[in-house]
Design an enzyme around this catalytic site. Structure first.
Site, PDB file in Angstrom:
ATOM      1  N   HIS A  43     -45.278  12.866  -7.727  1.00 19.07           N
ATOM      2  CA  HIS A  43     -46.324  13.500  -6.765  1.00 19.07           C
ATOM      3  C   HIS A  43     -47.119  12.528  -5.917  1.00 19.07           C
ATOM      4  CE1 HIS A  43     -49.535  15.617  -4.731  1.00 19.07           C
ATOM      5  NE2 HIS A  43     -50.343  15.131  -5.707  1.00 19.07           N
TER       6      HIS A  43
ATOM      7  N   CYS B 100     -50.827  20.850  -6.375  1.00 20.20           N
ATOM      8  CA  CYS B 100     -50.132  19.470  -6.411  1.00 20.20           C
ATOM      9  C   CYS B 100     -48.775  19.464  -7.208  1.00 20.20           C
ATOM     10  CB  CYS B 100     -51.003  18.219  -6.810  1.00 20.20           C
ATOM     11  SG  CYS B 100     -52.306  17.890  -5.787  1.00 20.20           S
TER      12      CYS B 100
ATOM     13  N   ASN C 290     -51.682  12.327   0.593  1.00 18.01           N
ATOM     14  CA  ASN C 290     -51.489  13.286  -0.365  1.00 18.01           C
ATOM     15  C   ASN C 290     -51.072  14.606   0.429  1.00 18.01           C
ATOM     16  OD1 ASN C 290     -51.351  15.257  -2.255  1.00 18.01           O
ATOM     17  ND2 ASN C 290     -52.952  14.447  -3.450  1.00 18.01           N
TER      18      ASN C 290
END
Length: 348
Positions: free
Chosen positions: A275, A114, A305
């Site tokens: 993020h 991530c 995500n």
């Protein structure tokens, strides 16, 4: 030392939209359950066969290169961030170089999950500042859907992730006070197993509480077993509470670090692009920093995500929507598996 800037940006998301209700066909879940925990309403999945992490990266890269007013021949270095590569090896960077018919330039793959795009952007920034490269293509791309557990057993992880790609071209700039002002990178591996995909891997499970029942043989045989696929061991593992607790501390810390480095305050931020891990995390960070709603950009509701792709997708979408203007102060921040985290402060 030169200063670097983002000269072009692009993103690509697959055409296949899966709503929360669509997922109820595969697992015991509900739209309410998913939205309450993550804020996600829908996500995109790549075509099961034919569309890959690399091909999505190529589509995003084409747009970024065009918007930077350069050609593919001008790209002199490639950095590709992903946790879902086309092959175990080689990495996606060389595959993208091949598919785009680029020159024989250097190609670097990074595995910071991530935080991958922030790490990749920081690497590009250093190369440009030293004068080593002039047109660096930075790509974040993920195809999660190929290896998620689409069953009730795996729902806590599977409902969160989506597919997509984002890319930027990083170049030198002579404009004083413009471009990437600073980047800040951190890691703490103490809780690495809290968010991880253990197999296939070379550890044989020594870091885990329970060692798999490997076949009896002198060499090899430690990649994957049939039993791992059947019992779910082969799928990604996440302790959601542990990730949340760490993220809501490290996000504000690394944002403040970037602001402090440049003698700025949270009120100076025109747009924070975190993020897109979980809308609840982003909302918690927004409240902690005392930012207004129009100072934070979220699109996890639409895409889920997308790991290394989430920041460049969001950055591009915000720019296309006119939410980023010349002279704006943009803060990018990420937290993810490892644990790793980082931030980048940019004067657009």
């Amino acid at each position: 030392m030169f200063q670097s800037k983002i000269a072009g940006i692009g993103y690509y998301v697959p055409k296949n939209v899966y709503t929360n209700n669509d997922l109820t066909r595969f697992m015991d879940t509900s739209d309410e359950w998913i939205q309450e925990r993550t804020g996600i309403k829908e996500r995109r999945y790549a075509d099961r066969i034919g569309e890959t992490t690399t091909t999505m990266g190529v589509e995003a890269a084409k747009i970024a290169i065009e918007r930077a007013n350069i050609s593919k021949e001008d790209v002199d270095f490639i950095i590709f961030a992903t946790l879902s590569p086309d092959y175990y090896f080689p990495g996606c960077a060389v595959l993208l170089q091949r598919e785009m018919g680029m020159n024989e330039v250097g190609a670097l793959d990074i595995r910071n999950q991530c935080s991958g795009f922030i790490y990749a952007l920081s690497i590009a920034d250093q190369f440009v500042k030293t004068g080593m490269y002039k047109n660096i293509l930075v790509v974040g791309s993920e195809k999660h859907s190929f290896a998620l557990d689409f069953s009730t057993r795996g729902r806590a992880v599977s409902v969160i992730f989506g597919d997509g790609a984002g890319a930027v071209v990083v170049q030198p700039t002579t404009e004083t006070g413009k471009g990437i002002l600073s980047t800040h990178l951190h890691s703490d591996g103490a809780e690495a197993e809290k968010l991880a995909m253990y197999y296939p891997g070379a550890s044989s499970g020594i870091w885990l509480d329970k060692m798999p029942d490997w076949p009896e043989q002198e060499l090899g045989g430690l990649l994957m077993t049939k039993e791992m696929l059947e019992d779910g061991t082969a799928f990604p593992n996440m302790d959601g509470q542990a990730v949340f607790k760490k993220a809501v501390v490290k996000f504000p810390e690394v944002i403040h670090e970037a602001l402090s480095k440049n003698n700025l305050e949270t009120s100076d931020i025109n747009l924070l692009i975190p993020h897109q891990a979980n809308l609840r995390i982003s909302q918690f960070v927004q409240k902690t920093l005392g930012l207004h709603e129009d100072q934070v950009f979220n699109n996890i509701q639409k895409y889920g995500n997308t790991t290394a792709a989430s920041i460049p997708i969001a950055l591009c979408e915000a720019w296309e929507a006119g939410k980023i203007k010349d002279g704006d102060l943009i803060c990018l921040a990420a937290f993810g598996a490892g644990f790793t985290w980082g931030s980048a402060l940019i004067r657009w």
